[in-house]
Design an enzyme around this catalytic site. Structure first.
Site, mmCIF file in Angstrom:
data_model
loop_
_atom_site.group_PDB
_atom_site.id
_atom_site.type_symbol
_atom_site.label_atom_id
_atom_site.label_comp_id
_atom_site.label_asym_id
_atom_site.label_seq_id
_atom_site.Cartn_x
_atom_site.Cartn_y
_atom_site.Cartn_z
ATOM 1 N N ASP A 144 0.722 -1.252 0.124
ATOM 2 C CA ASP A 144 -0.024 -0.045 -0.009
ATOM 3 C C ASP A 144 0.774 1.427 -0.103
ATOM 4 O O ASP A 144 0.244 2.229 0.361
ATOM 5 C CB ASP A 144 -1.032 -0.021 1.119
ATOM 6 C CG ASP A 144 -0.620 0.476 2.303
ATOM 7 O OD1 ASP A 144 0.577 0.869 2.698
ATOM 8 O OD2 ASP A 144 -1.564 0.172 3.548
ATOM 9 N N CYS B 284 -27.527 -3.961 3.157
ATOM 10 C CA CYS B 284 -27.004 -3.438 4.584
ATOM 11 C C CYS B 284 -26.268 -2.079 4.311
ATOM 12 O O CYS B 284 -25.667 -1.793 3.206
ATOM 13 C CB CYS B 284 -26.025 -4.527 5.076
ATOM 14 S SG CYS B 284 -25.245 -4.069 6.580
ATOM 15 N N CYS C 175 -21.142 6.485 10.881
ATOM 16 C CA CYS C 175 -19.894 7.132 10.644
ATOM 17 C C CYS C 175 -20.276 8.363 11.406
ATOM 18 O O CYS C 175 -21.322 9.238 11.209
ATOM 19 C CB CYS C 175 -19.738 7.372 9.108
ATOM 20 S SG CYS C 175 -18.381 8.580 8.985
#
Length: 288
Positions: free
Chosen positions: A169, A226, A233
């Site tokens: 990454d 879902c 959040c």
């Protein structure tokens, strides 16, 4: 408790496994393998190195993934992460990063906790303590993953006389679309990779190789109706399913953001001082 240890193995533990002596095949013997045997050899060695999942993908990335990235950048959702813009053209295709790549081997290491991390937020707040995201509570995963990938990459190079490159990454790789294409998970509505076996808790890495191997079937999206991750959040950072505005994300604000945290988000951030696990923790595919 399904995964009692939940900690990434150290590199010393890994090297004590069977990646050492006796693992090498000569060029004649491996050339006689069919491609499925070759893939199985690589899959087995990768799992022995300490990864929980491994899949194979061709180096072409669907246009939709690249278009999604460009739209993300156009909207300014990346905030201070200028490095995403600087290498955007290379990020949309593994072949743009390395023209000789024949196969991308996507791997994942489980770092899931044995408890719901949200259950400790309030007790920590009452005790006057800050909360650190699950991924940052142990040794730096970049170091652990890179060493594992190098072990496997060297074995592939020495065994099959091919070239390899490994990434964790820090390189411009669309690792979540690659992971979905390789069948190790799917990119959920919270934009992270989700696994049916390990939920939302996988560190991702890639091995690029010049070997041309049969790809695995891509994983299908199992999010269904879902939207737990969107609803929970604290800062309303999701502009919709699969659309994250990083400028509102607590992980971005407490890690990547270079300036002061805007006042409008401070109460919602609470005692989360480094990262946030809320959208990951509520995923029903998790197993605590």
């Amino acid at each position: 408790r399904r995964y009692p240890h939940r900690r990434l193995l150290s590199i010393r533990q890994i090297t004590n496994r069977s990646l050492g002596a006796g693992s090498r095949l000569n060029a004649v013997s491996w050339s006689r393998m069919n491609r499925n045997d070759l893939r199985q050899q690589i899959r087995q060695r990768t799992l022995e190195a300490g990864f929980e999942v491994v899949g194979f993908a061709s180096p072409e990335i669907e246009n939709a993934a690249g278009q999604h990235l460009m739209e993300f950048l156009k909207q300014g959702y990346h905030g201070d992460m200028g490095w995403m813009v600087a290498k955007a053209e290379r990020r949309v295709s593994p072949q743009a990063l390395w023209s000789d790549v024949g196969t991308v081997i996507a791997v994942g290491a489980n770092y899931g906790p044995d408890h719901d991390p949200l259950s400790r937020l309030e007790p920590a707040r009452l005790a006057g303590q800050g909360n650190i995201s699950v991924y940052a509570r142990n040794d730096d995963y970049h170091d652990i993953m890179k060493k594992r990938l190098k072990l496997v990459g060297r074995w592939i190079y020495e065994t099959f006389s091919c070239e390899v490159k490994v990434f964790v990454d820090t390189a411009p790789v669309l690792e979540k679309p690659v992971g979905q294409k390789a069948g190790i998970g799917w990119q959920g509505k919270h934009t992270n990779l989700v696994s049916q076996q390990f939920g939302s808790w996988l560190f991702l890495g890639e091995i690029f190789t010049t070997l041309k191997l049969e790809p695995d079937d891509p994983e299908q999206d199992h999010c269904g109706s879902c939207q737990n991750c969107l609803d929970i959040c604290p800062t309303n950072a999701f502009d919709g399913p699969y659309r994250l505005d990083a400028r509102k994300c607590i992980s971005y604000l407490t890690i990547e953001h270079k300036g002061q945290i805007p006042a409008e988000f401070r109460a919602a951030i609470g005692n989360r001082i480094f990262g946030c696990d809320d959208c990951l923790a509520v995923c029903p595919w998790n197993k605590y």
